[in-house]
Design a protein around this motif. Structure first.
Motif, short mmCIF file in Angstrom:
data_model
loop_
_atom_site.label_atom_id
_atom_site.label_comp_id
_atom_site.label_asym_id
_atom_site.label_seq_id
_atom_site.Cartn_x
_atom_site.Cartn_y
_atom_site.Cartn_z
N LYS A 22 0.81 -1.23 0.00
CA LYS A 22 0.00 0.00 0.00
C LYS A 22 0.84 1.27 0.00
N CYS A 23 2.08 1.20 0.49
CA CYS A 23 2.94 2.38 0.60
C CYS A 23 4.19 2.18 -0.24
N LYS A 28 11.84 1.52 7.08
CA LYS A 28 11.74 0.82 8.36
C LYS A 28 10.99 1.67 9.38
N THR A 29 11.33 2.94 9.48
CA THR A 29 10.69 3.82 10.46
C THR A 29 9.20 3.96 10.18
N LYS A 30 8.84 4.19 8.93
CA LYS A 30 7.41 4.33 8.60
C LYS A 30 6.66 3.04 8.89
N MET A 31 7.25 1.90 8.54
CA MET A 31 6.61 0.61 8.81
C MET A 31 6.38 0.43 10.31
N LEU A 32 7.39 0.75 11.12
CA LEU A 32 7.26 0.59 12.58
C LEU A 32 6.15 1.48 13.13
N LYS A 33 6.02 2.70 12.61
CA LYS A 33 4.98 3.62 13.09
C LYS A 33 3.60 3.14 12.66
N ILE A 116 -4.08 2.87 6.74
CA ILE A 116 -3.48 3.24 5.45
C ILE A 116 -4.18 4.47 4.88
N ASP A 117 -5.50 4.50 4.94
CA ASP A 117 -6.24 5.67 4.42
C ASP A 117 -5.84 6.94 5.16
N GLN A 118 -5.68 6.84 6.46
CA GLN A 118 -5.39 8.01 7.28
C GLN A 118 -3.92 8.42 7.26
N TYR A 119 -3.01 7.44 7.24
CA TYR A 119 -1.60 7.73 7.43
C TYR A 119 -0.68 7.25 6.31
N GLY A 120 -1.19 6.50 5.36
CA GLY A 120 -0.35 5.88 4.34
C GLY A 120 0.46 6.85 3.49
N ASN A 121 -0.08 8.05 3.26
CA ASN A 121 0.62 9.04 2.44
C ASN A 121 1.55 9.93 3.25
N LYS A 122 1.58 9.77 4.54
CA LYS A 122 2.44 10.59 5.39
C LYS A 122 3.87 10.04 5.37
N THR A 123 4.82 10.93 5.61
CA THR A 123 6.21 10.50 5.69
C THR A 123 6.48 9.91 7.07
N LEU A 127 4.75 10.91 10.78
CA LEU A 127 4.21 9.94 11.73
C LEU A 127 4.88 10.08 13.09
N VAL A 128 6.18 10.33 13.09
CA VAL A 128 6.89 10.53 14.37
C VAL A 128 6.29 11.75 15.08
N LYS A 129 6.09 12.84 14.34
CA LYS A 129 5.50 14.05 14.94
C LYS A 129 4.11 13.75 15.49
#
Length: 194
Positions: A22-23, A28-33, A116-123, A127-129
Motif C-alpha cells: 500500500k505504501c 523501516k521507520t514508517k513501517m514501525l509507526k 493506510i487511508d489516514q496515514y499511508g501518504n504521510k512520511t 508519523l513521528v510528529k
C-alpha cells in the motif's frame, strides 16, 4: 520479551506485506509507526490486541523492539515475507510475495485499511510528529518517566512500554488485558512446544 508463534509470525509478515503493498518506498521507520498505529487502533477502538507486541518508548516514538531488532539483523523472522534494501542510508522494505488476508479478521482488515487511508501518504517524519503529540500515549509515558530531555539530548531508546489500557475504561482494560495475556501465552507456548 515477546515470543511469536508460527501463526503470529505469519500475521506479522502479512501485515508488513500489506503495508509495503500500500505504501511505495516503505522505510523501516514508517513501517514501525504504521504497525504501532494498527495496534493502537485495535486496542483503543475494539479493546483487542492486534499482534500483542510490546511497544517501547523510544526517541522516534513507539517501537516494537522485536520487529526493529529483526529488521536490523537482516530479518530472520520476516525473510520469507519481505526483502530489505538500502536507500539514502535507510532500510526500506519490499514484499516478496502477495498479501494473504486469511490471517486476519474482518475487523483487523478494516483497521489496517483505515490506518493506510489516514496515514499511508504521510512520511516517517510526519508519523513521528503525530505520535509525539502531547495527547499521545508515547508522550504520556515519556513525560511520566522523565525521558523527554534525554531524547532531546540524543538518547535513542528506553525500556518503558506503552500501556494501551491507560486510555480505556476499567471494564475495557480488563477485557483487553485478558485477551492480551491469552495471546502472549499462546505465542510463548506455540513458539516453544510446536
Amino acid at each position: 520479551m515477546n515470543e511469536l508463534s508460527k501463526e503470529n509470525q505469519n500475521k506479522l509478515g502479512n501485515t508488513i506485506i500489506f503495508l509495503a503493498e500500500k505504501c511505495s518506498d516503505l522505510s523501516k521507520t514508517k513501517m514501525l509507526k504504521l504497525l504501532y498505529l494498527i495496534e493502537e487502533r485495535c486496542a483503543l477502538s475494539y479493546h483487542m490486541p492486534f499482534l500483542g507486541l510490546s511497544y517501547k518508548v523510544w526517541q522516534a516514538g513507539p517501537v516494537a523492539d522485536l520487529v526493529y531488532d529483526d529488521i536490523c539483523n537482516e530479518a530472520p523472522l520476516l525473510k520469507s515475507f519481505v526483502h530489505l534494501y538500502m536507500k539514502n542510508n535507510c532500510i526500506y522494505i519490499a514484499p516478496i510475495k502477495d498479501f494473504e488476508e486469511d490471517e486476519f479478521s474482518e475487523t483487523e482488515i478494516k483497521v489496517m485499511n483505515e490506518i493506510i487511508d489516514q496515514y499511508g501518504n504521510k512520511t516517517a517524519s510526519d508519523l513521528v510528529k503525530q505520535l509525539h503529540s502531547r495527547d499521545s500515549l508515547w508522550y504520556g509515558v515519556a513525560k511520566e518517566n522523565s525521558l523527554l530531555q534525554g531524547f532531546r539530548n540524543g538518547k535513542h531508546a528506553s525500556s518503558k512500554e506503552i500501556d494501551f489500557t491507560k486510555k480505556m475504561s476499567a471494564e475495557d482494560a480488563a477485557y483487553y488485558t485478558e485477551l492480551l495475556s491469552d495471546l502472549r501465552a499462546a505465542n510463548y507456548y506455540n513458539a516453544h512446544h510446536v
